[in-house]
Motif scaffolding. Structure first.
Motif, PDB file in Angstrom:
ATOM      1  N   SER A 159      76.569  28.123 127.805  1.00  0.00           N
ATOM      2  CA  SER A 159      75.675  28.173 128.971  1.00  0.00           C
ATOM      3  C   SER A 159      76.395  28.575 130.259  1.00  0.00           C
ATOM      4  N   ASN A 160      77.735  28.458 130.275  1.00  0.00           N
ATOM      5  CA  ASN A 160      78.472  28.871 131.468  1.00  0.00           C
ATOM      6  C   ASN A 160      78.853  30.347 131.427  1.00  0.00           C
ATOM      7  N   GLY A 161      78.335  31.079 130.431  1.00  0.00           N
ATOM      8  CA  GLY A 161      78.613  32.506 130.326  1.00  0.00           C
ATOM      9  C   GLY A 161      79.867  32.835 129.549  1.00  0.00           C
ATOM     10  N   GLY A 162      80.444  31.868 128.841  1.00  0.00           N
ATOM     11  CA  GLY A 162      81.678  32.106 128.110  1.00  0.00           C
ATOM     12  C   GLY A 162      81.495  32.715 126.736  1.00  0.00           C
TER      13      GLY A 162
ATOM     14  N   ARG B 225      86.157  31.688 131.370  1.00  0.00           N
ATOM     15  CA  ARG B 225      85.025  30.756 131.326  1.00  0.00           C
ATOM     16  C   ARG B 225      85.176  29.753 130.172  1.00  0.00           C
ATOM     17  N   LEU B 226      85.651  30.231 129.020  1.00  0.00           N
ATOM     18  CA  LEU B 226      85.894  29.315 127.897  1.00  0.00           C
ATOM     19  C   LEU B 226      87.017  28.341 128.230  1.00  0.00           C
ATOM     20  N   PHE B 227      88.051  28.835 128.881  1.00  0.00           N
ATOM     21  CA  PHE B 227      89.184  27.990 129.256  1.00  0.00           C
ATOM     22  C   PHE B 227      88.733  26.841 130.157  1.00  0.00           C
ATOM     23  N   ALA B 228      87.743  27.111 131.004  1.00  0.00           N
ATOM     24  CA  ALA B 228      87.280  26.106 131.962  1.00  0.00           C
ATOM     25  C   ALA B 228      86.533  24.953 131.303  1.00  0.00           C
TER      26      ALA B 228
ATOM     27  N   TYR C 187      87.163  28.538 117.653  1.00  0.00           N
ATOM     28  CA  TYR C 187      87.172  29.753 118.469  1.00  0.00           C
ATOM     29  C   TYR C 187      87.339  29.386 119.952  1.00  0.00           C
ATOM     30  N   ILE C 188      86.555  28.418 120.403  1.00  0.00           N
ATOM     31  CA  ILE C 188      86.618  27.994 121.806  1.00  0.00           C
ATOM     32  C   ILE C 188      88.025  27.503 122.142  1.00  0.00           C
ATOM     33  N   GLY C 189      88.647  26.811 121.189  1.00  0.00           N
ATOM     34  CA  GLY C 189      89.994  26.294 121.418  1.00  0.00           C
ATOM     35  C   GLY C 189      91.009  27.378 121.706  1.00  0.00           C
ATOM     36  N   THR C 190      90.795  28.587 121.191  1.00  0.00           N
ATOM     37  CA  THR C 190      91.722  29.699 121.443  1.00  0.00           C
ATOM     38  C   THR C 190      91.454  30.374 122.780  1.00  0.00           C
ATOM     39  N   THR C 191      90.249  30.242 123.296  1.00  0.00           N
ATOM     40  CA  THR C 191      89.716  30.945 124.488  1.00  0.00           C
ATOM     41  C   THR C 191      89.629  32.455 124.283  1.00  0.00           C
TER      42      THR C 191
ATOM     43  N   GLY D 186      88.494  43.842 130.871  1.00  0.00           N
ATOM     44  CA  GLY D 186      88.246  42.925 131.978  1.00  0.00           C
ATOM     45  C   GLY D 186      87.123  41.948 131.659  1.00  0.00           C
ATOM     46  N   LYS D 187      86.096  42.426 130.967  1.00  0.00           N
ATOM     47  CA  LYS D 187      84.983  41.554 130.573  1.00  0.00           C
ATOM     48  C   LYS D 187      85.464  40.507 129.571  1.00  0.00           C
ATOM     49  N   ARG D 188      86.318  40.921 128.636  1.00  0.00           N
ATOM     50  CA  ARG D 188      86.858  39.967 127.668  1.00  0.00           C
ATOM     51  C   ARG D 188      87.684  38.887 128.368  1.00  0.00           C
ATOM     52  N   GLU D 189      88.477  39.290 129.323  1.00  0.00           N
ATOM     53  CA  GLU D 189      89.310  38.321 130.036  1.00  0.00           C
ATOM     54  C   GLU D 189      88.462  37.371 130.875  1.00  0.00           C
ATOM     55  N   ASP D 190      87.353  37.869 131.426  1.00  0.00           N
ATOM     56  CA  ASP D 190      86.447  36.992 132.176  1.00  0.00           C
ATOM     57  C   ASP D 190      85.799  35.961 131.250  1.00  0.00           C
TER      58      ASP D 190
END
Length: 389
Positions: free
Chosen positions: A313-316, A347-350, A293-297, A339-343
């Protein structure tokens, strides 16, 4: 130089194949990434498995496994490598259990990659244990080094079996490079699309019932909301719930070959990890799907399992209680707020590069180098969780 002999069918190291389990996925990618290092060599014995069923096939396969075990024992004695066992997968055949005992007898150094424990059988399986608790304790206490999926899981296991002082490296599951190629940029919301998705076996304690209830209720108010379930039915999921899933006009269930899943997720808007944190095993699990899941962001909704809380923990990742009401509120909020989904995706992308198989292989390699050099395993602030504990 680090020499590793893997106690598994060597064909798994060459090619992952189709329809494989998370266990095979971890073995393949972790050892493949380790082999990329110039100071690491990976060896294994390959053998064929007969197609079909029946007694003749089982006899033939057992002969092949026995011959492979004998060849493995010869190489282990000759080369004195680290011997890698995936637990419990590697121990489900009598030949490999004897190999583990052989390693202990000759003093060969063993790596026990701890994927699961017998608690899983009670939590999501059929209740039939392939190994005894006595053998599980023996394996854990005899291993030279253990690779554990996360710290809470290791704390729990070491407390049960009294493993204080056993060298351990924490190396969670991860996602493979194909996700980087398919998802080079963060997720962008698509107007009018509300696809919720879960990947994995549909069994008890995985929150499937809550997810069905929540999405069915939300679909009644917003017909765009659809639930996609990608996985087979498993133990503990009642026939009534199965029928409801199969006949629902807002639920799509399919079983996909593993290689199709990364691309299939491109049309999803919310990925869900709904495990029951009240079940001890699931509360401490480290499912491969979450890292994919994280890999897709793509935005992630997850229950408050102890072992998974630090990952976001970074809010992603959005964490919720294990209840239908909590699922309804969280899913509705996220789908109403692109907008919340994109935010969340930003965070996941980072942080997603921290969750690749390359990173987990680096942790294992550092741990093995420390063990071989006789260091005391002190962790540095720059490399948390990457060395022997």
């Amino acid at each position: 130089m680090i020499r590793i002999f893997a106690v598994c069918n060597g064909t798994l190291l060459e090619k992952l194949g189709t329809g494989v389990s998370p266990t095979y996925t971890r073995i393949h990618f972790l050892l493949k990434e380790l082999a990329e290092y110039t100071d690491v060599t990976i060896d294994a014995v390959s053998y064929d498995i007969s197609p079909g069923g029946g007694i003749p096939r089982r006899v033939a396969d057992n002969v092949r496994k026995t011959l492979a075990a004998l060849r493995s024992a010869y190489r282990i004695r000759r080369d004195r490598p680290w011997v890698y066992f995936a637990y419990p997968h590697s121990m489900t055949t009598v030949q490999n259990r004897l190999l583990f005992s052989f390693c202990s007898f000759i003093g060969a150094r063993t790596i026990l990659d701890l994927h699961d424990t017998l608690e899983q059988t009670g939590a999501v399986g059929d209740g039939k244990e392939q190994l005894s608790r006595r053998f599980e304790a023996h394996s854990l206490k005899s291993a030279s080094m253990i690779v554990a999926l996360n710290q809470p899981m290791w704390d729990h296991v070491s407390r049960i079996y009294g493993l204080n002082g056993t060298p351990v490296v924490i190396a969670p599951n991860a996602f493979e490079d194909i996700f980087m190629h398919l998802y080079p940029e963060p997720y962008r919301a698509v107007n009018g699309r509300c696809n919720v998705c879960y990947i994995g076996a549909l069994t008890r304690n995985r929150g499937i019932d809550l997810l069905v209830e929540a999405c069915t209720a939300l679909h009644a108010a917003n017909p765009d909301i659809m639930l996609h379930l990608y996985g087979p039915y498993g133990p503990g999921l009642g026939q009534e719930l199965r029928d409801r899933i199969e006949h629902s006009d807002c639920i799509v269930r399919r079983e996909l070959p593993r290689e199709s899943i990364p691309a299939t997720l491109k049309s999803m808007d919310l990925l869900v990890m709904p495990y029951n944190p009240e079940e001890p095993y699931l509360n401490l699990s480290s499912p491969t799907k979450l890292y994919e899941y994280i890999g897709t962001t793509i935005p992630i909704l997850c229950t408050k399992c102890e072992s998974l809380m630090e990952i976001g923990s970074n809010g992603g990742i959005v964490y919720v209680d294990y209840s239908t009401e909590a699922f309804v509120a969280a899913i509705e909020d996220l789908l109403k707020n692109p907008g919340k989904r994109e935010d969340l995706s930003q965070r996941l992308f980072a942080v997603r590069e921290n969750h690749t198989w390359r990173e987990q292989a680096a942790r294992v390699r550092r741990g093995l180098l420390e063990y071989q050099s006789g260091r005391d395993g002190e962790r540095s602030e720059e490399e948390p969780g990457s060395t022997i504990r």
